[in-house]
Scaffold this motif. Structure first.
Motif, PDB file in Angstrom:
ATOM      1  N   MET A   1      -2.600  -7.011  21.576  1.00 24.75           N
ATOM      2  CA  MET A   1      -3.877  -6.130  22.016  1.00 24.75           C
ATOM      3  C   MET A   1      -4.464  -6.674  23.359  1.00 24.75           C
ATOM      4  SD  MET A   1      -4.487  -3.936  19.504  1.00 24.75           S
ATOM      5  CE  MET A   1      -4.083  -3.620  17.768  1.00 24.75           C
ATOM      6  N   ASN A   2      -4.899  -5.675  24.081  1.00 33.62           N
ATOM      7  CA  ASN A   2      -5.735  -5.840  25.515  1.00 33.62           C
ATOM      8  C   ASN A   2      -6.638  -4.801  25.188  1.00 33.62           C
ATOM      9  OD1 ASN A   2      -6.761  -6.160  27.785  1.00 33.62           O
ATOM     10  ND2 ASN A   2      -4.463  -6.351  28.783  1.00 33.62           N
ATOM     11  N   ARG A 317     -11.474 -13.342  23.627  1.00 35.82           N
ATOM     12  CA  ARG A 317     -10.677 -13.335  24.835  1.00 35.82           C
ATOM     13  C   ARG A 317      -9.133 -13.834  24.361  1.00 35.82           C
ATOM     14  NH1 ARG A 317     -13.021 -12.202  29.747  1.00 35.82           N
ATOM     15  NH2 ARG A 317     -11.156 -13.107  30.743  1.00 35.82           N
ATOM     16  N   GLU A 318      -9.510 -14.934  23.845  1.00 34.05           N
ATOM     17  CA  GLU A 318      -8.004 -15.534  23.102  1.00 34.05           C
ATOM     18  C   GLU A 318      -7.554 -14.929  22.328  1.00 34.05           C
ATOM     19  OE1 GLU A 318      -9.394 -19.109  21.488  1.00 34.05           O
ATOM     20  OE2 GLU A 318     -10.037 -20.176  23.007  1.00 34.05           O
ATOM     21  N   ASN A 319      -7.937 -13.767  21.688  1.00 34.82           N
ATOM     22  CA  ASN A 319      -7.345 -12.533  20.727  1.00 34.82           C
ATOM     23  C   ASN A 319      -7.151 -11.431  21.498  1.00 34.82           C
ATOM     24  OD1 ASN A 319      -6.652 -13.865  18.021  1.00 34.82           O
ATOM     25  ND2 ASN A 319      -8.744 -14.896  18.845  1.00 34.82           N
ATOM     26  N   GLY A 320      -7.327 -11.194  23.012  1.00 35.14           N
ATOM     27  CA  GLY A 320      -7.066  -9.789  23.690  1.00 35.14           C
ATOM     28  C   GLY A 320      -8.161  -8.947  23.538  1.00 35.14           C
ATOM     29  N   ILE A 321      -9.470  -9.514  23.032  1.00 31.51           N
ATOM     30  CA  ILE A 321     -10.630  -8.586  22.992  1.00 31.51           C
ATOM     31  C   ILE A 321     -11.433  -8.971  24.016  1.00 31.51           C
ATOM     32  CG2 ILE A 321     -12.570  -7.738  21.912  1.00 31.51           C
ATOM     33  CD1 ILE A 321     -10.857  -8.295  19.350  1.00 31.51           C
ATOM     34  N   PHE A 322     -11.893  -8.178  25.290  1.00 35.48           N
ATOM     35  CA  PHE A 322     -12.560  -8.541  26.393  1.00 35.48           C
ATOM     36  C   PHE A 322     -14.050  -8.101  26.459  1.00 35.48           C
ATOM     37  CE2 PHE A 322      -8.229  -8.895  27.308  1.00 35.48           C
ATOM     38  CZ  PHE A 322      -8.092 -10.159  27.848  1.00 35.48           C
ATOM     39  N   ALA A 323     -14.919  -8.906  25.554  1.00 34.30           N
ATOM     40  CA  ALA A 323     -16.326  -8.431  25.537  1.00 34.30           C
ATOM     41  C   ALA A 323     -16.803  -8.656  26.849  1.00 34.30           C
ATOM     42  CB  ALA A 323     -16.730  -9.200  24.198  1.00 34.30           C
ATOM     43  N   GLN A 324     -18.203  -8.385  26.799  1.00 32.06           N
ATOM     44  CA  GLN A 324     -19.039  -8.570  28.111  1.00 32.06           C
ATOM     45  C   GLN A 324     -20.434  -8.880  27.633  1.00 32.06           C
ATOM     46  OE1 GLN A 324     -19.364  -9.732  31.173  1.00 32.06           O
ATOM     47  NE2 GLN A 324     -17.668  -8.580  31.769  1.00 32.06           N
ATOM     48  N   VAL A 325     -21.170  -9.603  28.613  1.00 28.16           N
ATOM     49  CA  VAL A 325     -22.624  -9.877  28.574  1.00 28.16           C
ATOM     50  C   VAL A 325     -23.500  -8.933  29.466  1.00 28.16           C
ATOM     51  CG1 VAL A 325     -24.447 -11.591  28.750  1.00 28.16           C
ATOM     52  CG2 VAL A 325     -22.253 -12.175  27.764  1.00 28.16           C
ATOM     53  N   HIS A 326     -24.495  -7.897  28.771  1.00 24.45           N
ATOM     54  CA  HIS A 326     -25.291  -6.982  29.424  1.00 24.45           C
ATOM     55  C   HIS A 326     -26.458  -7.653  28.874  1.00 24.45           C
ATOM     56  CE1 HIS A 326     -21.189  -4.892  29.474  1.00 24.45           C
ATOM     57  NE2 HIS A 326     -21.599  -4.619  30.594  1.00 24.45           N
ATOM     58  N   TYR A 327     -27.373  -8.166  29.809  1.00 23.86           N
ATOM     59  CA  TYR A 327     -27.155  -8.615  31.142  1.00 23.86           C
ATOM     60  C   TYR A 327     -27.896  -9.908  31.130  1.00 23.86           C
ATOM     61  CZ  TYR A 327     -26.164  -3.562  32.363  1.00 23.86           C
ATOM     62  OH  TYR A 327     -25.796  -2.423  32.483  1.00 23.86           O
ATOM     63  N   GLU A 368      -6.815   1.842  14.857  1.00 21.47           N
ATOM     64  CA  GLU A 368      -6.042   0.476  14.897  1.00 21.47           C
ATOM     65  C   GLU A 368      -6.846  -0.713  15.890  1.00 21.47           C
ATOM     66  OE1 GLU A 368      -1.780  -1.719  15.530  1.00 21.47           O
ATOM     67  OE2 GLU A 368      -2.247   0.396  16.492  1.00 21.47           O
ATOM     68  N   GLU A 369      -7.132  -0.176  16.778  1.00 23.80           N
ATOM     69  CA  GLU A 369      -8.081  -1.348  17.424  1.00 23.80           C
ATOM     70  C   GLU A 369      -9.338  -1.491  17.277  1.00 23.80           C
ATOM     71  OE1 GLU A 369      -6.253  -0.067  22.038  1.00 23.80           O
ATOM     72  OE2 GLU A 369      -7.587   0.999  21.275  1.00 23.80           O
ATOM     73  N   LEU A 370      -9.997  -0.671  16.660  1.00 18.84           N
ATOM     74  CA  LEU A 370     -11.450  -0.840  15.965  1.00 18.84           C
ATOM     75  C   LEU A 370     -11.145  -1.775  15.004  1.00 18.84           C
ATOM     76  CD1 LEU A 370     -13.079   2.550  15.998  1.00 18.84           C
ATOM     77  CD2 LEU A 370     -14.203   0.386  16.926  1.00 18.84           C
ATOM     78  N   GLN A 371     -10.269  -1.701  13.959  1.00 21.60           N
ATOM     79  CA  GLN A 371     -10.034  -2.566  13.092  1.00 21.60           C
ATOM     80  C   GLN A 371      -9.696  -3.872  13.252  1.00 21.60           C
ATOM     81  OE1 GLN A 371      -7.048  -0.245  10.880  1.00 21.60           O
ATOM     82  NE2 GLN A 371      -8.310   1.479  10.310  1.00 21.60           N
ATOM     83  N   TYR A 372      -8.991  -4.119  14.349  1.00 20.50           N
ATOM     84  CA  TYR A 372      -8.600  -5.193  14.771  1.00 20.50           C
ATOM     85  C   TYR A 372      -9.920  -5.969  15.411  1.00 20.50           C
ATOM     86  CZ  TYR A 372      -6.593  -8.908  17.716  1.00 20.50           C
ATOM     87  OH  TYR A 372      -6.062 -10.094  18.209  1.00 20.50           O
ATOM     88  N   VAL A 373     -10.697  -5.306  16.092  1.00 20.90           N
ATOM     89  CA  VAL A 373     -11.906  -5.824  16.762  1.00 20.90           C
ATOM     90  C   VAL A 373     -12.560  -6.546  15.586  1.00 20.90           C
ATOM     91  CG1 VAL A 373     -14.119  -5.376  17.881  1.00 20.90           C
ATOM     92  CG2 VAL A 373     -12.068  -4.370  18.798  1.00 20.90           C
ATOM     93  N   VAL A 374     -13.125  -5.579  14.577  1.00 16.69           N
ATOM     94  CA  VAL A 374     -13.823  -6.016  13.289  1.00 16.69           C
ATOM     95  C   VAL A 374     -13.168  -7.279  12.803  1.00 16.69           C
ATOM     96  CG1 VAL A 374     -14.599  -5.188  11.219  1.00 16.69           C
ATOM     97  CG2 VAL A 374     -14.922  -3.743  13.085  1.00 16.69           C
TER      98      VAL A 374
END
Length: 384
Positions: A1-2, A317-327, A368-374
């Motif tokens: 996943m990316n 990040r280690e699991n391919g999910i690139f969250a971000q900080v706002h702000y 599939e990506e949503l389920q993986y994020v959760v």
């Protein structure tokens, strides 16, 4: 996943329209700009719309049109991108920051009222509320405060095209509609609802402001006979104000118009994603933005609050999910610290920053990506 926190979605229709314009006679200053402006104004329910190079340009032009100059004091929120504040500095004005409501993450209107009461009327000239993550400020209450204290409003609605709230009479007020703010601005950065690569839009209910914005976005140059001091012929033009080259190209306008046509579909999907996150992440210990009754959220971002934000960020990040900080709070940026702002000045904003994390939110994300994020978030929460 990316999986990024946000992502543009370009369709065959988008490509066809851009290709058509690239093969036309006009790449800029052609007919597509007006078509986009007219379509956007209709969708937002605003009398006038002016397309510009980006959201920052939109803010700058609004500040100019409303007369910001050295000595002008304007209030905004610290939980926003720096441009919401910088537009005042561009014109030589002074930005003051109002703390946020810890539940909605928006400008705290009680705190704003206290700031206004603490100074004589006329001390502040304007206020720039931000529809953070896609949730509007209570613009009706803000308008009443602005009228009482003699303020103009620039509504930063970059996160919120299509957002609205329903007042006590049952009337809907859309972000950027032009009835509760002198100007409203939108951004068409790739991660926004409408992606033009770069681009922005200003909406207003004032014909005078509309005309001024059109002048300022093109070097302050006009061919309008009513504005010319003399007229040497049909080629003649004059620079009557100090403006900027803040135009949007025709191929960007064409892309924006096709993207605008899918706004309702995007909003529906974004709200479905938000509902899924709230349901699936309930009971994990994470906090969510509170949406007041009667407000329709546009969900540019979906923010969670975590007591272990840094660890969760790294685990994702280690699991391919690139969250971000706002702000990062704007008042803590070195530029504004040099102007006297310090840690501890705005405790709610600073407490929010310590915990906030934007997780993936964009219409093309798959089930599939949503389920993986959760699952990944739940695994982290269960192990801590």
């Amino acid at each position: 996943m990316n999986i990024p926190y946000g992502k543009q979605h370009i369709t065959e229709e988008d490509l066809a329209e851009v290709s058509r314009v690239l093969q036309s006679d006009f790449l800029t200053q052609g007919p597509e700009l007006a078509r986009f402006e007219e379509a956007f104004a209709r969708r937002i329910n605003a009398p006038y719309a002016v397309a510009v190079a980006n959201g920052t340009a939109a803010l700058h032009l609004c500040a100019m049109a409303l007369g910001v100059k050295p000595g002008t004091r304007v209030i905004t929120t610290p939980i926003t991108f720096a441009a919401s504040s910088n537009c005042i500095a561009y014109c030589g004005g002074t930005t003051e920051f109002c703390d946020i409501d810890p539940d909605t993450f928006l400008m705290d209107l009680d705190a704003l009222e206290s700031m206004l009461k603490a100074q004589p009327k006329g001390y502040y000239s304007g206020v720039i509320p931000v529809a953070f993550a896609g949730l509007m400020v209570d613009m009706k209450r803000l308008r009443a405060l602005a009228d009482e204290y003699g303020l103009w409003i620039i509504e930063d609605a970059c996160h919120a095209p299509g957002a609205y709230f329903t007042d006590e009479s049952g009337e809907n007020h859309f972000a950027g509609q032009g009835d509760l703010a002198e100007c409203s601005i939108f951004s068409f950065h790739p991660v926004k609802h409408i992606a033009c690569g770069e681009g922005g839009m200003i909406t207003t209910g004032s014909q005078e402001i509309f005309k001024n914005l059109n002048l300022l976005r093109t070097h302050g140059i006009t061919k309008d006979p009513d504005l010319l001091e003399k007229n040497d012929g049909p080629w003649y033009y004059e620079m009557v104000e100090l403006g900027y080259n803040y135009r949007l190209t025709d191929f960007q306008a064409a892309l924006g118009r096709t993207q605008l046509g899918r706004l309702d579909q995007s909003l529906e999907k974004r709200n479905a994603i938000a509902d899924y996150y709230r349901e699936q992440l309930a009971g994990t210990g994470l906090g969510f933005q509170k949406v007041p009754e009667g407000f329709y959220h546009a969900y540019h971002l979906f923010v969670v609050l975590s007591d272990q934000r840094k660890e969760l960020y790294q685990y994702l990040r280690e699991n391919g999910i690139f969250a971000q900080v706002h702000y990062i709070p704007v008042h803590l940026m070195p530029f504004y610290r040099k102007k006297g702002w310090n840690a501890g000045d705005l405790p709610n904003a600073e407490a929010y920053y310590d915990k906030c994390l934007s997780i993936p939110m964009y219409p093309s994300i798959s089930d599939e990506e949503l389920q993986y994020v959760v699952k990944t978030i739940r695994d982290f929460q269960a192990g801590t």
